[in-house]
Structures are given as C-alpha cells and as structure tokens.
Design a protein around this motif. Structure first.
Motif, short mmCIF file in Angstrom:
data_model
loop_
_atom_site.label_atom_id
_atom_site.label_comp_id
_atom_site.label_asym_id
_atom_site.label_seq_id
_atom_site.Cartn_x
_atom_site.Cartn_y
_atom_site.Cartn_z
N PHE A 81 -62.24 66.97 -2.14
CA PHE A 81 -61.26 65.92 -2.10
C PHE A 81 -61.37 65.30 -0.65
CE2 PHE A 81 -58.72 69.62 -1.61
CZ PHE A 81 -57.72 69.33 -0.49
N CYS A 82 -61.31 66.27 0.38
CA CYS A 82 -61.32 65.73 1.58
C CYS A 82 -62.53 64.73 1.88
CB CYS A 82 -61.51 66.83 2.63
SG CYS A 82 -59.95 67.84 2.65
N GLY A 113 -63.98 62.94 -0.36
CA GLY A 113 -63.82 61.71 -1.02
C GLY A 113 -63.08 61.13 -0.38
N LEU A 114 -61.78 61.47 0.36
CA LEU A 114 -61.01 60.75 0.96
C LEU A 114 -61.58 59.90 2.26
CD1 LEU A 114 -57.55 62.91 0.62
CD2 LEU A 114 -58.11 60.73 -0.76
N ALA A 115 -62.29 60.97 2.75
CA ALA A 115 -63.00 60.32 4.12
C ALA A 115 -63.80 59.21 3.86
CB ALA A 115 -63.62 61.68 4.58
N ALA A 150 -63.69 57.18 1.01
CA ALA A 150 -62.78 56.08 0.86
C ALA A 150 -62.19 55.49 2.23
CB ALA A 150 -61.58 56.36 -0.04
N PHE A 151 -61.68 56.31 3.17
CA PHE A 151 -61.31 55.68 4.49
C PHE A 151 -62.66 54.85 5.14
CE2 PHE A 151 -60.67 56.15 8.99
CZ PHE A 151 -59.17 55.85 8.93
N ARG A 172 -63.16 51.52 3.33
CA ARG A 172 -62.26 50.68 3.65
C ARG A 172 -62.46 50.06 5.05
NH1 ARG A 172 -56.44 49.49 2.65
NH2 ARG A 172 -56.81 50.58 0.66
N ARG A 173 -62.76 51.02 6.10
CA ARG A 173 -62.75 50.53 7.53
C ARG A 173 -63.94 49.49 7.80
NH1 ARG A 173 -59.33 52.73 11.71
NH2 ARG A 173 -57.44 52.72 10.49
N VAL A 214 -59.62 60.95 -7.31
CA VAL A 214 -59.74 60.33 -5.91
C VAL A 214 -59.93 58.72 -6.06
CG1 VAL A 214 -60.49 60.10 -3.53
CG2 VAL A 214 -60.30 62.16 -4.51
N PHE A 215 -60.78 58.34 -6.79
CA PHE A 215 -61.33 56.90 -6.88
C PHE A 215 -60.69 56.34 -8.00
CE2 PHE A 215 -64.39 59.08 -4.16
CZ PHE A 215 -64.09 58.20 -3.02
#
Lengths: 272, 264
Positions: free
Chosen positions: A117-118, A120-122, A124-125, A128-129, A220-221
C-alpha cells in the motif's frame, strides 16, 4: 511423466477440495439463526450445485456479481503479471551475479521492506506530481497493475536470485569447466534452465503475492474488482459474497502452483 | 552464514532492540499526548518546532509517529508470538505425528496457505473483532510458518540420526526433546524475526484497509490511511509514518537474515 502428472493432479484436486471446504465454512456463517452444522450441510449441497447464494446486501446472485467484477481484477492481475515478468526476470538474472548482487543488496533490501500500500500511494503521488493522465479502457488499470507488477517483480527477482546463488558454487559447474565447456555455455545450457525451473516451482507463491497486491491496489486506486468486493463483503459481513471469492483466490493460487510444478518438470526434467 | 550476513543480522536485532526501548519510552520521547489536536497550525510543513510537520487536525506528526510505531511494534510482537506457536511449533510437532495424521494436518494447513495471508487475516478479523487484529494477523501468518517448519522437521525426523536413535531404543519423546532443543537453538530467533516482518506488513495493511485499530489508538497503517486525503499537498503526513513502518519491517528482515526481496 504420466505417474508424475497423476500424482500432481491428485494433489491439486485434494487441495481444491480443502479450499472448497474453507469457502463452505465461510458461507455457513450466513446461517440466519440456523445451527452451524446444519448450515454447513446445506451450503455443501448448494456449492455442489454451483449455487453460491445471493448477496445479503445487493440481493444479486453471488456468481453473477463475481462475473461482473471479475474481469477488472483479472485485467489488473494479468497486466501486473506481465509487468512483473518484464521487470523481475531480467532483474533476477542480472542481480543473480555475484558482484552486482552485493552492490545492489542494500537498495533491494530497503525497497522490499515497503508494504504494497505504501508503494501504491507513492505511485499515485508520483503520477499526480508528473501530471500522468490515463485514458482508454485499460488506462485506469495502469497504476493498479503497476503496483501489482512491482510486488510480483520483487517476488520473481528474489526467487531467481536465490536460485542463482544456490547454483553459484554447485559442484557440477567445476566438473563441466574441467571438461572444457566455456563459461557462457555452462550458464546457458545448464544453469539458466535450473533458475527458470526454480521460478516455475515458486509460481504458487508468486501468485499469492500478486493476489495480495491486487487487493491493496484496488483499494488504493478505487478499482471495483472482486478483491475490492471481498473487502467490502467482509466489512459488511456478507458471507455469501465472501465465500466464493475466497475459493476463487485459493483456486488461482493452487492452479498456479500446479501448472508451475508441471512446467518445472518439463524444463528441468526432475520432480520439483 | 557469511560474515557480512552475520553483521546484518546483528544490526537487525540491535535495531529491533532500539525500537523496543523507544516503545517503552514513547511517553517521554513524544512531546504531546497521543491524539492531541491543534498543537500547531494544520498541515504545517516540517520545521524546527515540528520536525515532522503537523497533520490536518494540527497534530504533531513526530509524536503521533512515535505512538504509532509503539502500537505497531507491540501488536507485531504479539502477532509474531502467535504465528510462532500456531505455525512453527505446530509444524514441528505435526511433522512427528504418525504418517497419515501428519499428512492430514499438512493438507488442512496447506488449504489455508493457499489463501493469501492478507485475505485470511481480513477474514479472521471479520469473523471475530477488530480488537483481535493481532491474533488474526498471527493466525494468518501461521500456515506458511507451519509449512516451512513442517518440511524441515519432516526431513529431520526421517534423517539418518533419527533412524539410528530409534534402532538403538531411544524413545520418540527423547528424540523430540533433542530435536526441539536444536530447533530452539538454531532457528528460534530467525523464525521470530521472520514472523515479525510478515505480521508487521499484515497488521499495517489491515489498519490501512480499515480492519485494524480504531481512533484514538492509531498505528502506522491507520496514520497512513488517514493521511490519504492530505498527502498530495502535505507529503509529510504520510511519508514519515510510512518510513517508520518500513524501518520496522527492514530491521525484522535483517534480523531474520532474509535475502533481499525474499518473502518473510
């Protein structure tokens, strides 16, 4: 070979039976005041008729709901497997060699400590960036599949690297070298097939990793596959929905393990 | 085990020891009581007064990360002990049961091992309660620990020394006692550390998915889940708890002597 095939098929069928028993026990949790043993018997009969009951929440048939949601998870896992193979196999072969293995060890060890999950979040981040926009039918599945793929690639490269390390000092290498075979030929003809055989032997475990990663990445998504459905079913205690999904995941793992062992026998010529 | 690997194992255990000290001193190390809101402006970036910044509710992320780490490490230790007893110890004893009984037990546990541990943990939490998430994580990690120990112990029980001992009249219980002593001496610490790494991942993921602790008790997984709404603009709300979690797992992996990338 026939004896091996029969033995493995028997093991596979028995294992599927075990997974079915667990799924039936989960379904029997929705017993609505009935005694557990009676509910268990009723669900065994229902499962044998391929009747998985109806969702307590939506009222839809569990099988129909899985058929609708299944393709999303299937696509994520398939695409993830492809990414895992494309990344994991070359990494496993490259990092299996002594010097590079030692040099990259701290980085790989640190990256391997990140829960899915970390990761996945990374992702997604970062998406986005970087202004990464996804379009088309497969577009929204790209980041979840990449998360699954990264988890799978870690599992694949670890298996291959571990196999490469175990064959590094194997006595047959010295023997073949003494016979005058060039190092490259020893690697290509004798070592690489064994490394791939080890990978095939671990196919069941790799599938476990991919499925676990699929559960997290769908969450996550915000993808609505059966992994997401499973989490929601459990949160709302919809056992009729959760039971067949447990069976589907267990069957996928067992089938991957079975196919892997068969392929391993074909590639390596010895029983896994 | 080569010297480099041995150094890493010692480093892993030393790090876990420091984490244990930090857990015991968490009340002193944290500057604010757990869950204290509005101790600073909301979403303040890392700065001298708040080295890890503040979150959406103005909580000090450093203090919260220390409490979260403390809760995560404590729960992981409990779950690892359960995995050790329900998995490794049962596997060790199961391998020494009569052949058909051992095969039956192996089949039953292998059926559970076919379900991804995370899904099994989710199932167990849903069947019991969120308060038992450490038990659920321990039991979910147990099947793989069982199978690993079972295979090793089965080979051991069929090895030459066992046959020789039986032939010379040494009782089965004396042999079990001897093997158990060696198992404890050689494999206990790596097995504990391996279980710790596995359950730390399962527990944090359970919390992230909403199946773990509920506020005001916030472990690292729940902290990261809570930061989902703000981390695109305030990266520190998720990054520091995630780094703390990775550190805990990394230390457990090193202590277990796992290969890079190897599944715990």
């Amino acid at each position: 070979m026939l004896r091996f095939l029969l033995k493995e098929s028997g093991r596979w069928a028995l294992a599927l039976l075990g997974a079915l028993a667990i799924a039936v026990a989960v379904a029997a949790m929705a017993r609505r005041g009935q005694r557990f043993d009676l509910a268990l018997g009723r669900h065994v009969l229902a499962f044998l008729r391929l009747d998985f009951g109806t969702s307590a929440l939506t009222g839809a048939e569990a099988a129909a709901e899985i058929a609708v949601r299944g393709p999303v998870t299937l696509r994520i896992v398939l695409l993830g497997s492809l990414i895992a193979a494309l990344l994991g196999v070359p990494l496993g072969l490259l990092l299996g060699t002594g010097r590079l293995r030692r040099a990259t060890a701290p980085l790989v060890q640190t990256v391997s400590s990140a829960p899915v999950f970390c990761a996945g979040l990374a992702l997604a981040f970062a998406a986005r960036r970087l202004g990464f926009a996804v379009q088309g039918e497969w577009g929204p599945l790209l980041l979840p599949a990449l998360t699954v793929g990264l988890a799978g690639a870690a599992a694949i490269q670890a298996t291959m690297r571990s196999a490469a390390a175990s064959y590094h000092d194997a006595p047959f290498r010295a023997g073949l070298r003494r016979l005058g075979l060039p190092a490259l030929e020893i690697e290509r003809v004798h070592v690489v097939p064994q490394i791939f055989a080890s990978l095939l032997r671990a196919l069941g475990e790799i599938m476990l990793t991919l499925l676990s990663a699929a559960v997290v990445s769908e969450w996550v998504f915000g993808q609505h596959g059966i992994a997401d459905l499973f989490v929601h079913s459990l949160a709302l205690q919809d056992w009729n929905m959760a039971a067949p999904i447990v069976f589907v995941f267990a069957a996928a793992t067992l089938t991957a393990g079975f196919v892997g062992r068969l392929c391993c026998r074909l590639v390596a010529g010895t029983e896994p | 085990m080569n010297t480099w690997r041995r150094v890493l194992v010692v480093a892993g255990w030393s790090g876990l020891g420091l984490v244990a000290v930090a857990v015991m001193l968490s009340e002193f190390l944290a500057r604010w009581p757990a869950g204290s809101e509005r101790v600073g402006p909301p979403l303040l970036a890392p700065s001298a007064p708040f080295p890890f910044g503040t979150d959406l509710l103005g909580r000090d992320v450093l203090s919260e990360t220390i409490y979260g780490m403390s809760l995560s490490a404590t729960q992981a230790a409990e779950a690892a002990l359960i995995a050790l007893v329900a998995g490794a110890l049962m596997g060790f004893i199961g391998a020494r049961l009569p052949r058909y009984l051992a095969a039956l037990l192996h089949w039953a546990v292998a059926s559970f091992a076919a379900i991804p541990p995370l899904l099994l943990a989710l199932l167990l939490v849903a069947l019991s309660s969120r308060g038992l998430c450490a038990v659920a994580a321990g039991l979910a990690a147990a099947p793989l620990a069982f199978l690993r120990t079972f295979e090793r112990a089965r080979r051991e029980s069929l090895a030459g020394h066992a046959a020789h001992a039986r032939a010379t009249g040494i009782s089965g219980s004396a042999l079990l006692n001897r093997d158990l002593t060696y198992e404890f001496r050689d494999a206990l610490l790596p097995t504990i550390a391996r279980a710790l790494a596995a359950v730390a991942i399962i527990l944090s993921t359970l919390s992230f998915l909403g199946f773990g602790d509920t506020p005001p008790h916030r472990d690292l997984g729940l902290m990261i889940a809570a930061a989902r709404s703000s981390y695109f603009t305030a990266w520190w709300t998720a990054a520091f708890p995630a780094l703390a979690l990775m550190l805990l797992i990394l230390l457990a992996r090193l202590a277990a002597g796992l290969d890079e990338g190897e599944r715990p």
